[in-house]
Scaffold this active site. Structure first.
Site, mmCIF file in Angstrom:
data_model
loop_
_atom_site.group_PDB
_atom_site.id
_atom_site.type_symbol
_atom_site.label_atom_id
_atom_site.label_comp_id
_atom_site.label_asym_id
_atom_site.label_seq_id
_atom_site.Cartn_x
_atom_site.Cartn_y
_atom_site.Cartn_z
ATOM 1 N N LYS A 283 0.843 -1.182 0.000
ATOM 2 C CA LYS A 283 0.000 0.000 0.000
ATOM 3 C C LYS A 283 0.887 1.244 0.000
ATOM 4 O O LYS A 283 1.782 1.382 0.829
ATOM 5 C CB LYS A 283 -0.908 -0.015 1.240
ATOM 6 C CG LYS A 283 -2.138 0.859 1.124
ATOM 7 C CD LYS A 283 -3.095 0.602 2.273
ATOM 8 C CE LYS A 283 -4.351 1.447 2.129
ATOM 9 N NZ LYS A 283 -5.313 1.214 3.220
ATOM 10 N N GLU A 370 -19.080 -5.927 10.639
ATOM 11 C CA GLU A 370 -19.996 -5.143 11.466
ATOM 12 C C GLU A 370 -21.045 -6.010 12.156
ATOM 13 O O GLU A 370 -21.396 -5.755 13.317
ATOM 14 C CB GLU A 370 -20.677 -4.073 10.602
ATOM 15 C CG GLU A 370 -19.754 -2.959 10.140
ATOM 16 C CD GLU A 370 -18.965 -3.292 8.882
ATOM 17 O OE1 GLU A 370 -18.213 -2.426 8.411
ATOM 18 O OE2 GLU A 370 -19.115 -4.434 8.368
ATOM 19 N N ARG A 398 -24.906 -2.737 7.735
ATOM 20 C CA ARG A 398 -24.544 -4.137 7.483
ATOM 21 C C ARG A 398 -24.889 -5.044 8.665
ATOM 22 O O ARG A 398 -24.886 -6.269 8.533
ATOM 23 C CB ARG A 398 -23.044 -4.213 7.176
ATOM 24 C CG ARG A 398 -22.658 -3.499 5.877
ATOM 25 C CD ARG A 398 -21.195 -3.112 5.844
ATOM 26 N NE ARG A 398 -20.284 -4.220 5.980
ATOM 27 C CZ ARG A 398 -19.720 -4.865 4.963
ATOM 28 N NH1 ARG A 398 -19.991 -4.507 3.718
ATOM 29 N NH2 ARG A 398 -18.878 -5.850 5.181
#
Length: 629
Positions: A283, A370, A398
């Site tokens: 990243k 979640e 969610r």
């Protein structure tokens, strides 16, 4: 002008390019990304990390016919640049410009607006199933999913289904050892072992050497790969998890080596059945500050590059509501050792780093899970703890069933702090927290709150932790303001009268109350006396105040930064109807029944009539109607 990038009309152009040209193209893409960050905040490190993967995919597959889903979608920028949107790219994340996520309205290459993590494997599998049923089995289906999103429950539901269907679906696991924050959990450790075991990596190097020697792949190579796989399974893990699910696992391979990437993609393009290609990327790759601190550079503020050092541009203003809530959570945890905090891979977004450092035993990052986080909190609450679930409004959707079953139905004291409620600005419709009022207030037992300002925000945390059942607090992605004058304490189901008005009343839900006060001040200068009430509570509703307002005020305007259907204004209408009051004098302002596009929050509020000018126009129109009635 970027010599190669500026001439690309379609991603099909990449299939004619040499590796050298693709490498130059990758450098041009990174330059565009760095230039963008000099003007505005945008997703950065994740996009730098997938440049080579994007180029390899588009140079091997033809995604005008084949199918490509980028999971979460915030790493879509290189894809947009090579699919004919280079000349519009400077408009990204601005009102009327390109969206910062995939958008089917922009390009045939974007199939879904993917702004939430984990659904890519399911949708890619569905696309492949649909193509097969429609007599187009030659169309390939590819899902690119990061290791941070991979632990989401829906991913394993999809892997299980794909393994059973034996569908020709390619899942590319983009492993950069990160979500937005560093990954957590057992699956992260499992992938670390896959990535770092020397014996395993050595076998893969042997595979690459073999691939380099054969121009076309046939049964002998496939048998060799199978033999290597069995050796790894027997020697390291006693059974590869992905293969046990029915996937052919390949990798890990270097996600920044175009030659290797293209060779493996060419191979898997012609293999049958479900395939998982494990690609290791960095990243922030190609820009040292972002690679060194990918958490900060996930969505950094606008910055200037000074000889390889990123210098953020200064921004003033008061603290954000996110910071105030985080500070209040920390204070509550210092006072009461029963208080815990849970987040779903959003420690940085929710500004919980200090809480994590000070209370590591009572801080829980569940990853992008979640539903699990809410059920987990329910279990904690059952033991006598006071969990705070700190999740963005749009992501908490969610866990809808767990809010119902594991918290509300059990009447457990779980506090939901919903960051990014309302309009999130440049992130657009996938991230606007438009629906939490409607989806939270319908559940029995729950207390729903919206602070009007900084004073309310921190005190509502303390108030919620005194309740015996579930509660929620919503707050926007905005800098906090404070209403002037003496304030009233937080009392269950009680609004706060900022001022009363003989000509009308604005009943404000949430932090737009400060804009309502400014609008009322301007109208007073013109002789229109409009009152302002800080509702504070969505549920229970302050029916005493509502009854007084409809008895004394010519009209009421409800104001909310949320959907009108099922929202605060609807709750006011319901309460007035139950009281037998005249509902015709209630005007609702909020988000209508449509998805709101991206733009700066102030621009979007103005479009919806929720800024100062819009509020004034609404009140004046209602006052004139009453005069002429």
């Amino acid at each position: 002008m970027h010599q190669i990038l500026s001439k690309i009309e379609s991603a099909a152009d990449l299939q004619k390019m040499s590796v050298g040209e693709l490498t130059t193209l990758g450098a041009e893409i990174r330059d565009v990304l760095c230039n963008l960050l000099s003007t505005r905040t945008a997703h950065f490190a994740s996009n730098l990390g997938v440049v080579e993967l994007c180029l390899a995919l588009h140079s091997v597959f033809d995604f005008r016919r084949d199918r490509l889903i980028w999971d979460t979608g915030h790493q879509i920028y290189p894809h947009k640049l090579v699919t004919g949107r280079y000349h519009e790219f400077s408009t990204i994340r601005t009102k009327g410009g390109l969206m910062g996520y995939p958008n089917p309205h922009e390009s045939e290459y974007d199939l879904f607006m993917t702004g939430h993590a984990g659904s890519s494997v399911s949708t890619a599998l569905g696309l492949k199933s649909g193509d097969d049923l429609r007599g187009e089995p030659e169309r390939r289906s590819v899902a690119v999913i990061g290791d941070g999103a991979f632990p989401s429950g829906i991913v394993f539901e999809a892997l299980n289904n794909a393994g059973g269907l034996k569908s020709d679906t390619l899942v590319i696991l983009n492993d950069n050892k990160m979500s937005i924050c560093p990954r957590v959990g057992g699956l992260a450790s499992y992938m670390d072992r896959l990535r770092t075991t020397p014996f395993y990596a050595g076998l893969k190097n042997s595979v690459v050497e073999t691939l380099n020697k054969v121009p076309l792949l046939g049964d002998p190579v496939e048998r060799f790969l199978a033999q290597m796989k069995e050796a790894v399974k027997a020697g390291l893990h006693g059974g590869m998890m992905f293969e046990d699910l029915g996937f052919r696992y390949l990798g890990p391979i270097d996600g920044h080596n175009l030659v290797v990437l293209r060779k493996y993609l060419q191979m898997v393009k012609n293999l049958k059945g479900p395939i998982l290609l494990h690609v290791v990327t960095e990243k922030g790759h190609g820009y040292q500050p972002a690679a060194a601190d990918p958490v900060f550079f996930h969505t950094p503020p606008a910055f200037e590059d000074d000889n390889g050092c990123a210098i953020p541009k200064k921004s003033g203003g008061s603290p954000a509501y996110t910071n105030l809530i985080s500070e209040a959570i920390g204070n509550a945890m210092r006072r009461d050792n029963r208080v815990t905090v849970l987040t779903a891979a959003m420690c940085q977004g929710n500004k919980l780093e200090k809480v994590r450092e000070e209370f590591p035993q009572r801080f829980f990052d569940t990853g992008i899970c979640e539903s699990h986080a809410v059920a987990f909190a329910g279990g904690q609450a059952k033991t006598g703890l006071r969990p705070i679930v700190d999740i963005y409004s749009t992501f908490l959707q969610r866990s809808y069933d767990q809010i119902f079953q594991e918290v509300s139905l059990q009447n457990l004291p779980v506090l939901f702090t919903m960051d990014r409620a309302g309009l999130t600005g440049p992130d657009g419709p996938t991230h606007h927290g438009s629906f939490d009022i409607a989806y939270m207030r319908i559940f029995p037992n729950i207390v729903c709150m919206a602070p009007g300002d900084a004073y309310d925000a921190q005190r509502m945390i303390d108030f919620s932790l005194t309740l015996d059942g579930p509660s929620s607090i919503r707050y926007p992605k905005a800098n906090a303001e404070t209403l002037p004058g003496d304030r009233q304490p937080i009392e269950l189901g009680r609004s706060e009268i900022i001022r009363w008005g003989r000509d009308g009343l604005i009943l404000a839900c949430g932090t737009l109350v400060t804009e309502c006060v400014r609008a009322a001040d301007r109208m007073r200068q013109d002789g229109l006396d409009i009152g302002v009430v800080n509702a504070r509570f969505i549920k229970p509703m302050d029916k005493d105040l509502l009854e007084r307002a409809l008895r004394e005020c010519p009209f009421i305007v409800t104001v909310e930064e949320g959907c009108l259907m099922g929202g605060f204004g609807s709750a006011v209408l319901e309460a007035a109807s139950e009281l037998g009051l005249d509902c015709s004098r209630i005007k609702r302002l909020g988000i209508p029944d449509r998805y709101v596009e991206h733009g700066e929050r102030a621009e979007l509020l103005a479009d919806l009539g929720l800024d100062q000018l819009g509020l004034i126009a609404t009140c004046r129109a209602l006052a004139e109607q009453r005069t002429h009635a």
